[in-house]
Enzyme design. Structure first.
Site, PDB file in Angstrom:
ATOM      1  N   GLY A 239     -47.826 -44.957 110.489  1.00 53.70           N
ATOM      2  CA  GLY A 239     -47.549 -44.533 109.211  1.00 53.70           C
ATOM      3  C   GLY A 239     -46.148 -44.905 109.490  1.00 53.70           C
ATOM      4  O   GLY A 239     -45.556 -44.928 108.380  1.00 53.70           O
ATOM      5  N   GLU A 289     -50.414 -45.023 116.644  1.00 50.35           N
ATOM      6  CA  GLU A 289     -51.518 -45.757 115.711  1.00 50.35           C
ATOM      7  C   GLU A 289     -50.816 -46.771 115.077  1.00 50.35           C
ATOM      8  O   GLU A 289     -51.490 -46.547 113.109  1.00 50.35           O
ATOM      9  CB  GLU A 289     -52.809 -44.782 115.339  1.00 50.35           C
ATOM     10  CG  GLU A 289     -52.909 -44.019 116.037  1.00 50.35           C
ATOM     11  CD  GLU A 289     -53.843 -43.051 115.710  1.00 50.35           C
ATOM     12  OE1 GLU A 289     -53.726 -42.298 114.245  1.00 50.35           O
ATOM     13  OE2 GLU A 289     -54.729 -42.319 116.018  1.00 50.35           O
ATOM     14  N   GLY A 291     -50.050 -49.552 112.544  1.00 53.58           N
ATOM     15  CA  GLY A 291     -51.158 -50.838 111.693  1.00 53.58           C
ATOM     16  C   GLY A 291     -50.200 -51.437 110.798  1.00 53.58           C
ATOM     17  O   GLY A 291     -49.549 -53.028 111.598  1.00 53.58           O
ATOM     18  N   ARG A 292     -49.593 -51.342 110.139  1.00 54.29           N
ATOM     19  CA  ARG A 292     -48.438 -51.813 108.940  1.00 54.29           C
ATOM     20  C   ARG A 292     -47.404 -52.320 109.889  1.00 54.29           C
ATOM     21  O   ARG A 292     -46.860 -53.908 109.803  1.00 54.29           O
ATOM     22  CB  ARG A 292     -48.297 -50.688 108.350  1.00 54.29           C
ATOM     23  CG  ARG A 292     -47.042 -51.348 106.215  1.00 54.29           C
ATOM     24  CD  ARG A 292     -47.217 -50.873 105.659  1.00 54.29           C
ATOM     25  NE  ARG A 292     -47.869 -49.286 105.719  1.00 54.29           N
ATOM     26  CZ  ARG A 292     -48.205 -49.668 103.970  1.00 54.29           C
ATOM     27  NH1 ARG A 292     -48.450 -51.063 103.542  1.00 54.29           N
ATOM     28  NH2 ARG A 292     -49.037 -48.521 104.372  1.00 54.29           N
ATOM     29  N   ARG A 328     -52.905 -55.182  96.857  1.00 55.29           N
ATOM     30  CA  ARG A 328     -52.305 -53.654  97.104  1.00 55.29           C
ATOM     31  C   ARG A 328     -50.960 -53.396  95.604  1.00 55.29           C
ATOM     32  O   ARG A 328     -50.957 -52.616  95.306  1.00 55.29           O
ATOM     33  CB  ARG A 328     -51.086 -53.768  98.040  1.00 55.29           C
ATOM     34  CG  ARG A 328     -51.715 -54.281  99.841  1.00 55.29           C
ATOM     35  CD  ARG A 328     -50.921 -53.870 100.690  1.00 55.29           C
ATOM     36  NE  ARG A 328     -49.927 -52.449 100.665  1.00 55.29           N
ATOM     37  CZ  ARG A 328     -48.674 -52.286 100.571  1.00 55.29           C
ATOM     38  NH1 ARG A 328     -48.577 -53.284  99.566  1.00 55.29           N
ATOM     39  NH2 ARG A 328     -48.904 -50.864  99.928  1.00 55.29           N
ATOM     40  N   TYR A 332     -51.838 -49.735  94.542  1.00 52.88           N
ATOM     41  CA  TYR A 332     -51.077 -48.452  95.015  1.00 52.88           C
ATOM     42  C   TYR A 332     -49.169 -48.925  94.295  1.00 52.88           C
ATOM     43  O   TYR A 332     -48.088 -48.520  95.319  1.00 52.88           O
ATOM     44  CB  TYR A 332     -50.584 -48.682  96.784  1.00 52.88           C
ATOM     45  CG  TYR A 332     -51.479 -48.525  97.479  1.00 52.88           C
ATOM     46  CD1 TYR A 332     -52.194 -47.491  97.852  1.00 52.88           C
ATOM     47  CD2 TYR A 332     -52.075 -49.885  97.840  1.00 52.88           C
ATOM     48  CE1 TYR A 332     -53.255 -47.440  98.499  1.00 52.88           C
ATOM     49  CE2 TYR A 332     -52.886 -49.965  98.820  1.00 52.88           C
ATOM     50  CZ  TYR A 332     -53.410 -49.219  98.924  1.00 52.88           C
ATOM     51  OH  TYR A 332     -54.678 -49.222  99.812  1.00 52.88           O
ATOM     52  N   CYS A 359     -60.870 -60.463  85.667  1.00 48.18           N
ATOM     53  CA  CYS A 359     -61.110 -60.058  84.538  1.00 48.18           C
ATOM     54  C   CYS A 359     -60.730 -59.099  84.669  1.00 48.18           C
ATOM     55  O   CYS A 359     -60.908 -58.014  83.810  1.00 48.18           O
ATOM     56  CB  CYS A 359     -62.524 -60.361  83.962  1.00 48.18           C
ATOM     57  SG  CYS A 359     -62.849 -62.106  83.786  1.00 48.18           S
ATOM     58  N   GLU A 360     -59.600 -58.709  84.589  1.00 51.08           N
ATOM     59  CA  GLU A 360     -58.684 -56.687  84.654  1.00 51.08           C
ATOM     60  C   GLU A 360     -57.064 -57.358  84.558  1.00 51.08           C
ATOM     61  O   GLU A 360     -56.783 -57.871  85.271  1.00 51.08           O
ATOM     62  CB  GLU A 360     -58.723 -56.425  86.186  1.00 51.08           C
ATOM     63  CG  GLU A 360     -60.561 -56.832  86.626  1.00 51.08           C
ATOM     64  CD  GLU A 360     -60.561 -54.773  86.903  1.00 51.08           C
ATOM     65  OE1 GLU A 360     -60.452 -53.812  86.424  1.00 51.08           O
ATOM     66  OE2 GLU A 360     -61.756 -54.817  87.713  1.00 51.08           O
ATOM     67  N   TYR A 388     -53.254 -54.713 105.362  1.00 50.36           N
ATOM     68  CA  TYR A 388     -54.405 -54.671 104.113  1.00 50.36           C
ATOM     69  C   TYR A 388     -54.455 -55.225 102.783  1.00 50.36           C
ATOM     70  O   TYR A 388     -53.755 -55.055 101.973  1.00 50.36           O
ATOM     71  CB  TYR A 388     -53.504 -53.457 103.786  1.00 50.36           C
ATOM     72  CG  TYR A 388     -53.452 -51.875 104.495  1.00 50.36           C
ATOM     73  CD1 TYR A 388     -54.627 -51.571 106.002  1.00 50.36           C
ATOM     74  CD2 TYR A 388     -52.070 -51.415 105.146  1.00 50.36           C
ATOM     75  CE1 TYR A 388     -54.222 -50.476 106.066  1.00 50.36           C
ATOM     76  CE2 TYR A 388     -51.970 -50.923 106.375  1.00 50.36           C
ATOM     77  CZ  TYR A 388     -53.165 -49.773 106.633  1.00 50.36           C
ATOM     78  OH  TYR A 388     -52.730 -49.547 107.751  1.00 50.36           O
TER      79      TYR A 388
END
Ligand code: LLP
Length: 429
Positions: A239, A289, A291-292, A328, A332, A359-360, A388
């Site tokens: 985190g 733990e 990650g980022r 991302r 988010y 196409c969004e 991510y």
């Protein structure tokens, strides 16, 4: 800190010119700095000196084999969330005995595979799962090492999709229910060895306060579990947040020094300084733990501007990467700094939307952001895309996965080939 900076007007990753990589390998292209990954891993490890600990890299952030191998060879453990991630760790030379297995929905096949490989601990998210683990271990005639994930009901103050430590989230077991659950497990589940306790309150935390709050809240519980059940570890989760806003400037030490003390983003040194004194006398091995923090600022996504479209309300810069390559911003509202690979001659900025070909309407990398006026044919970098990024990429709109490159000093190695059109349909009948 990270390995990206301008040298003589060109953006470099360590000693490699990113423009050369874009020209040689095409775009979209992910590029990672091995030096940055190792620097982050080593700094976090050092920040926890004073307490017995292990860094279990959260594979979900970036599960590319060469990234895992780099960390494995430097002694990292791994936090996995699927049988697929365990398979990758083993392929990359990681040791299952240093793997923890998280996640609310482990299947029988995944449990069997992880038991056979001899992982360090299943981080269990409910009593139902613990009972099922006991049954599967019994079927195999083995003992399953386990920790329950406690939900400490602490507000991580991060985006709601990546906040996990509140009672309304699906994760973990209520704080008040843990003691009884450990007692029932000890009494009723002969194939479970209670090895530790786990928690994780959310991702991209930029202040130390929620970490301290959660640790202080859980210390009495973990102390009791050590006395009653002789547990040996406490995983305090991942985190640790990174800087997305000024990630290019933040690569140099001067930038950090010039930030006012109270506005300086969370550093691992601060994290260690606050947490080690609280953790060091518990007699438990502390697992982390991250990650980022390890890979986020160590990667960029290179993309080429295809068209400029001047609408009546906005100017769009249409690039060849899309939300399928880096989701991302769409998912988010994630901010990724955007910089041209060639340092702009003029300081003038114009307000643009940088958008992909999907196409969004959600397919954008920024909206109404003042940027240097790059042109069709120019390349830009989406910064801080190492975590991510590729790991969440998809083939949506039948777009092949981009290639990935790992830079070590002056050497750039292709660590994943760009997918071909044939790769796209492989396995279809
Ligand atoms: N441990 C557990 C149990 C987790 O669920 C996670 C992340 C981590 C560790 C690693 O967290 P980190 O150190 O990377 O913050 N895709 C989102 C982030 C999802 C995080 C999910 N769990 C994003 O791009 O922001």
């Amino acid at each position: 800190m990270h390995g990206f900076s301008y040298k003589n007007g060109s953006l470099f990753c360590e000693d490699v010119d990113l423009q050369t990589l874009a020209d040689e390998h095409g775009t979209p292209l992910y590029v990672y700095s091995a030096g940055t990954i190792l620097d982050h891993y080593t700094r976090l490890d050092a920040a926890l000196n004073g307490v017995e600990h292990e860094v279990a890299y959260a594979v979900k952030a970036n599960s590319t084999l060469s990234v895992l191998r780099l960390l494995a060879t430097h002694g990292a453990g791994f936090d996995i969330v699927s049988g697929g991630e365990l398979f990758r760790v083993i392929k990359a030379g990681g040791d299952p005995a240093h793997c923890t297995f998280a996640g609310v929905g482990k299947t029988r096949d995944e449990i069997v595979y992880a038991l056979e490989m001899g992982i360090y601990s299943f981080n269990v998210e409910s009593e139902e799962e613990l009972r099922y683990l006991n049954k599967v271990a019994g079927d195999l005639g083995v003992i399953a090492p386990a920790a329950v994930r406690v939900n400490p009901n602490v507000d991580a103050k991060t985006h709601k999709y990546i906040s996990t430590g509140k009672s309304e989230n699906k994760f973990g077991v209520d704080f008040g229910a843990i003691s009884d659950l450990y007692q029932r497990a000890a009494d009723e589940l002969p194939n479970i060895k209670l090895r530790g306790l786990q928690m994780h309150i959310g991702s991209q935390l930029t202040s130390i306060a929620p970490f301290i709050e959660a640790v202080e809240k859980v210390i009495p519980l973990v102390t009791e579990l050590k006395q009653e059940h002789d547990i040996e570890f406490w995983s305090i989760g991942g985190g640790i947040g990174i800087i997305y806003q000024q990630s290019l400037e933040s690569g140099n030490a001067e930038w950090w020094d010039n930030q006012p003390e109270n506005e300086r983003p969370l550093t691992v040194e601060r994290y260690g300084k606050e947490l080690v004194p609280r953790l060091k006398d518990l007699g438990l091995k502390i697992l982390l733990e991250p990650g980022r923090y390890i890979v986020g600022n160590a990667g960029v996504l290179l993309t080429k501007c295809l068209y400029e479209k001047k609408g009546s309300a906005k100017t769009f810069k249409i690039v060849d990467a899309g939300m399928n390559d880096l989701i991302r911003p769409a998912l988010y509202e994630g901010h990724h700094q955007i910089v041209p690979l060639k340092e702009p001659a003029s300081a003038e900025l114009i307000k643009v939307d940088v958008v992909g070909p999907i196409c969004e309407s959600g397919d954008f990398f920024c909206q109404d952001r003042p940027l240097p006026d790059f042109q069709p044919g120019d390349h830009i970098a989406l910064m801080s895309a190492g975590a991510y990024g590729f790991a969440m990429a998809s083939n949506y709109n039948s777009r092949p996965f981009p290639a990935e490159i790992l830079v070590e000093g002056g050497t750039a190695t292709v660590i994943r080939k760009r997918q071909t059109l044939d790769d796209l349909i492989e396995g279809e009948l």
